[in-house]
Design an enzyme around this catalytic site. Structure first.
Site, PDB file in Angstrom:
ATOM      1  N   CYS A 275       0.960  -1.453   0.114  1.00 38.32           N
ATOM      2  CA  CYS A 275       0.026  -0.051  -0.158  1.00 38.32           C
ATOM      3  C   CYS A 275       0.542   1.007  -0.355  1.00 38.32           C
ATOM      4  O   CYS A 275       1.035   2.031  -1.007  1.00 38.32           O
ATOM      5  CB  CYS A 275      -1.126   0.340   0.660  1.00 38.32           C
ATOM      6  N   ILE A 276       1.644   2.025   0.696  1.00 36.01           N
ATOM      7  CA  ILE A 276       2.246   2.786   1.098  1.00 36.01           C
ATOM      8  C   ILE A 276       3.481   3.391   0.246  1.00 36.01           C
ATOM      9  O   ILE A 276       3.635   4.538  -0.085  1.00 36.01           O
ATOM     10  CB  ILE A 276       2.801   2.734   2.702  1.00 36.01           C
TER      11      ILE A 276
END
Length: 440
Positions: A275-276
């Site tokens: 995600c990040i």
């Protein structure tokens, strides 16, 4: 409500609907389990024949999902895995949980979403609800998926239904999982939103209905942009305070005592996970369509992407201070998973660190209690297929430096301090003044 919507709602209310989850990875498998536990019949679809075979044998290939749970599901008669797309025609709800990586130019790579949408379009029939869970830019569901799904003559909102509900999986989190994490849901149209809300309302404890799919897509990106920017902030502070002779971990401990106005984020060797490092750039790419720039996000990306180089620089200087060149030095990397206590290596900064050390001529090895063999990664196919070394006094003493990249709980860090000649710590595991330990 249309006739097709009414029929589907009844199936959802009475748990007689069949749910197909497309993509049996870290997001799809937990969702399939939650839908099964809610009483639905579940079809797990994946193009990986090995995953399909393991699931049908009741085996788990994800460490934090116990094999016994998968075996129970496989033996229940309400779950089956398949790689045959024709099986999807029997499903009433189709949830897409596929990767959304970036290209080499840090632009959205939606080939998996596109391919899966085409698959669904080939089997789509009246009365089905399609939900995308893969993180993406606002507009993907209604601009990109809807026209493809309508391409065979069915109308969205009356014949079939389409929504977005972002995944919020956090592998290794012992407090929050699929069912007790609030589920954001947005439909392409109101009827689709109603049906998606009814489905997830049967599976999870709390559903957060938002105006539309774009709002739900933007909510997910906002969550991860928030984290990316704050991780970059503490990483930048770590570098600044190190130059000042201040321990950033002591600073964070002190700041965290404030009961309001401060939320703690910890620095590290970079960013990782599915995600990040990826999701914020879906928003920066979409912003350019509107002639806008996203300076905070871009700057955060620069800081976080630089951290592996910073870590290797600190290691190189620490070796030099001890009269040892990095070329030919034996370096043991502790942890290659992207975060503690999981077996997920996706986008882990450990791989770039290993690559940088190899470029400098170091002899690298690693220990990770959750990853016995270094997997072949899409971005790092040239890395050697190393196996995790046992973390013994002999192993530690045989290396010139130990580099803590992932702070797994199972590691005895005091033993690392005792037996390693040099420890470069990126996670603040070894506190206090110690000539052996260098903070990075």
């Amino acid at each position: 409500m249309t006739p097709h919507a009414d029929i589907l709602r009844e199936k959802l209310v009475h748990r007689t609907a069949t749910v197909a989850v497309l993509g049996m990875g870290y997001v799809g498998l937990p969702l399939a389990m939650a839908a099964h536990d809610a009483g639905f019949s579940v079809l797990g679809f994946d193009v990986d024949a090995e995953k399909v075979a393991k699931l049908n044998r009741g085996e788990s290939y994800i460490q934090h999902i116990r094999p016994g749970k998968v075996a129970e599901m496989a033996a229940s008669g309400r779950f089956r895995a398949t790689a045959d797309e024709s099986d999807l025609a029997a499903a009433d709800v189709l949830v897409i949980c596929v990767p959304t990586p970036l290209t080499r130019h840090r632009e959205p790579d939606l080939r998996f979403v596109d391919a899966t949408t085409e698959t669904v379009a080939r089997v789509l029939r009246p009365g089905q609800l399609v939900v995308l869970e893969s993180t993406t830019y606002p507009g993907t569901t209604d601009e990109r998926m809807k026209p493809v799904l309508e391409g065979r003559g069915l109308a969205c909102g009356s014949d079939f239904f389409l929504a977005f509900s972002p995944e919020r999986e956090d592998p290794g989190n012992k407090d929050f999982g699929t069912t007790n994490t609030p589920k954001v849901v947005g439909g392409v149209d109101p009827v689709s939103g109603d049906l998606a809300e009814a489905f997830y309302g049967a599976v999870v404890q709390k559903v957060v209905r938002v105006r539309d799919a774009r709002t739900a897509e933007a909510a997910k990106l906002t969550e991860n942009v928030f984290r990316a920017v704050n991780i970059a902030l503490v990483n930048e502070l770590k570098i600044l305070y190190d130059k000042m002779g201040i321990d950033v971990w002591d600073v964070l401990d002190a700041a965290s005592t404030k009961p309001f106005g401060f939320m703690r984020f910890n620095p590290g060797p970079g960013w990782g996970g599915h995600c990040i490092p990826l999701d914020p750039f879906y928003l920066t790419w979409k912003a350019r369509e509107y002639g806008l720039t996203s300076d905070f996000i871009e700057h955060a990306g620069k800081i976080n992407r630089r951290m592996p180089e910073y870590v290797v620089e600190k290691l190189t200087l620490a070796l030099n201070d001890r009269g040892k060149a990095v070329k030919g030095a034996k370096v043991l990397v502790l942890g290659v998973a992207y975060k503690k206590d999981i077996d997920d290596p996706r986008e882990s900064p450990a791989f770039e660190i290993l690559d940088l050390l190899l470029q400098l001529g170091a002899e690298v090895s690693y220990h990770d209690p959750h990853i016995p063999e270094l997997p072949r990664m899409r971005e790092w196919p040239h890395l050697p297929r190393l196996r995790s070394l046992p973390l013994t006094a002999e192993t530690l003493g045989a290396h010139d430096a130990v580099l803590i990249v992932t702070d797994h709980t199972a590691v005895d860090y005091e033993a690392v301090r005792r037996h390693a000649p040099l420890v470069v710590d990126t996670r603040g595991k070894l506190r206090g003044l110690d000539g052996k330990v260098v903070k990075a």
